[in-house]
Write an enzyme that holds these catalytic residues in place. Structure first.
Site, short mmCIF file in Angstrom:
data_model
loop_
_atom_site.label_atom_id
_atom_site.label_comp_id
_atom_site.label_asym_id
_atom_site.label_seq_id
_atom_site.Cartn_x
_atom_site.Cartn_y
_atom_site.Cartn_z
N ASP A 244 36.04 47.59 42.89
CA ASP A 244 36.61 47.77 44.24
C ASP A 244 36.84 48.40 45.02
O ASP A 244 38.16 48.52 45.48
CB ASP A 244 38.21 45.86 43.42
CG ASP A 244 38.40 45.15 44.76
OD1 ASP A 244 37.73 44.85 45.83
OD2 ASP A 244 39.70 44.70 44.06
N SER B 253 46.79 43.37 48.36
CA SER B 253 45.53 44.12 48.37
C SER B 253 45.23 45.34 49.30
O SER B 253 45.26 45.13 50.50
CB SER B 253 44.55 42.76 48.03
OG SER B 253 44.20 41.89 46.99
N GLY B 254 44.26 45.91 48.11
CA GLY B 254 44.06 46.99 49.53
C GLY B 254 44.11 47.92 49.24
O GLY B 254 44.46 49.31 49.86
N HIS C 206 37.11 43.29 47.47
CA HIS C 206 37.28 41.88 48.15
C HIS C 206 37.88 41.14 48.99
O HIS C 206 37.67 40.33 49.18
CB HIS C 206 37.61 40.96 46.04
CG HIS C 206 39.96 41.39 46.35
ND1 HIS C 206 40.50 42.30 45.95
CD2 HIS C 206 40.33 40.56 46.76
CE1 HIS C 206 41.60 42.00 45.96
NE2 HIS C 206 41.54 41.27 46.49
N GLY D 173 48.18 38.91 49.23
CA GLY D 173 48.44 39.90 50.16
C GLY D 173 48.63 41.64 50.07
O GLY D 173 48.97 42.13 51.32
#
Ligand SMILES: *[C@@H]1O[C@H](CO)[C@@H](O)[C@H](O)[C@H]1NC(C)=O
Ligand SMILES: *[C@@H]1O[C@H](CO)[C@@H](O)[C@H](O)[C@H]1NC(C)=O
Ligand SMILES: *[C@@H]1O[C@H](CO)[C@@H](O)[C@H](O)[C@H]1NC(C)=O
Length: 267
Positions: free
Chosen positions: A125, A220-221, A79, A218
């Site tokens: 994801d 994410s990932g 995402h 912030g």
């Protein structure tokens, strides 16, 4: 709380729109009021030095994190990358601070997002980023170990999530890497906490029923790592506010995509 009041947060800061990268899925489920929000950072964590999490990178211009899995490949959340081109992404490595010219900035040659990534459910994801040039490893830049395909982790096992997710108090934004310690939560228990939002087999949860410690917008990932140094998860989504009770963090479960990683990166 009725399920209609639940707000769903993708853990990427909405400021990515300012960078011209259309990488946040639009609200898709009006019933659940699912929407990306700028809110909080890692909550209940503490500052760390990059040498304590040398696999952590920042995708600075799209406000996401990622993990070094080899000298040429980064694993992050699909995402974060959605709609972006390789030339729009820069990876910052080897820096505790996510600002200015700190660390080393590398470009991306190729993006491989998981073919089963679902923008509605955030199933699978995951994205792989191939770097334009190889990383020279040192105490601030190291690859994280990957779990085996299908490897199970114990419920309650303590793991470590990290990132530069922004603060909701702009006066207190340090740009210093934060880490929070969170226990893994069993799948059914996590769905119960999350007001029955679907937690699929490609997801794994961590956090506290009473809230207070979590990843946030912030982050994410970025990585969720076990105490023996395996990359258990990739930060994906949670409920807002990130620190409220029941707001478990949901991560992409890396052990479900171990073979996919090998197939696309050779790692
Ligand atoms: C992180 O640790 C390294 C090595 O000990 C040190 O040189 C550096 O100044 C530290 N950085 C910060 C931001 O504390
Ligand atoms: C995403 O998941 C939803 C819910 O399971 C499903 O209805 C939809 O078809 C899926 N979308 C894609 C593109 O697979
Ligand atoms: C700023 O953040 C630190 C650590 O995250 C916290 O201890 C402190 O209370 C915060 N200060 C304000 C004014 O919010």
């Amino acid at each position: 709380m009725s399920v209609k009041l639940v707000t769903f947060l993708l853990l990427q800061a909405a400021a990515a729109f300012l960078a011209g990268v259309r990488s946040i899925p639009q609200p898709v489920n009006q019933l659940l009021g699912r929407q990306p929000r700028i809110n909080g950072r890692i909550v209940g964590g503490h500052s760390i030095n990059i040498t304590q999490a040398p696999y952590q990178v920042s995708l600075a211009n799209i406000h996401c994190g990622g993990s070094i899995i080899s000298n040429q490949w980064i694993l992050t959340a699909a995402h974060c990358i959605f709609g972006a081109q390789p030339n729009q992404i820069q990876v910052r490595l080897g820096s505790s601070e996510n600002v200015g010219l700190n660390g080393q900035l590398l470009g991306i040659k190729k993006i491989v997002s998981h073919e089963k990534y679902n923008q509605t459910t955030y199933d699978y994801d995951f994205s792989l980023l191939e770097l334009q040039e190889p990383i020279e490893f040192d105490e601030t830049k190291q690859a994280v170990k990957l779990p085996k395909q299908g490897q199970e982790f114990k419920d309650g096992e303590m793991c470590y999530a990290s990132g530069w997710g922004k603060t909701d108090n702009p006066l207190n934004f340090s740009g210093q890497l934060q880490q929070v310690q969170v226990p893994l939560i069993k799948q059914q228990e996590c769905e119960r906490l999350l007001y029955s939002l679907k937690v699929t087999d490609s997801m794994i949860c961590a956090g506290y029923p009473q809230g207070g410690k979590n990843v946030c917008s912030g982050d994410s990932g970025g990585p969720l790592v076990s105490s023996d140094g395996l990359l258990v998860g990739v930060v994906s989504w949670t409920l807002i506010p990130c620190n409220m009770p029941n707001s478990a963090g949901v991560y992409g479960r890396v052990s479900t995509v171990r073979e996919w990683i090998r197939e696309h990166s050779g790692i």
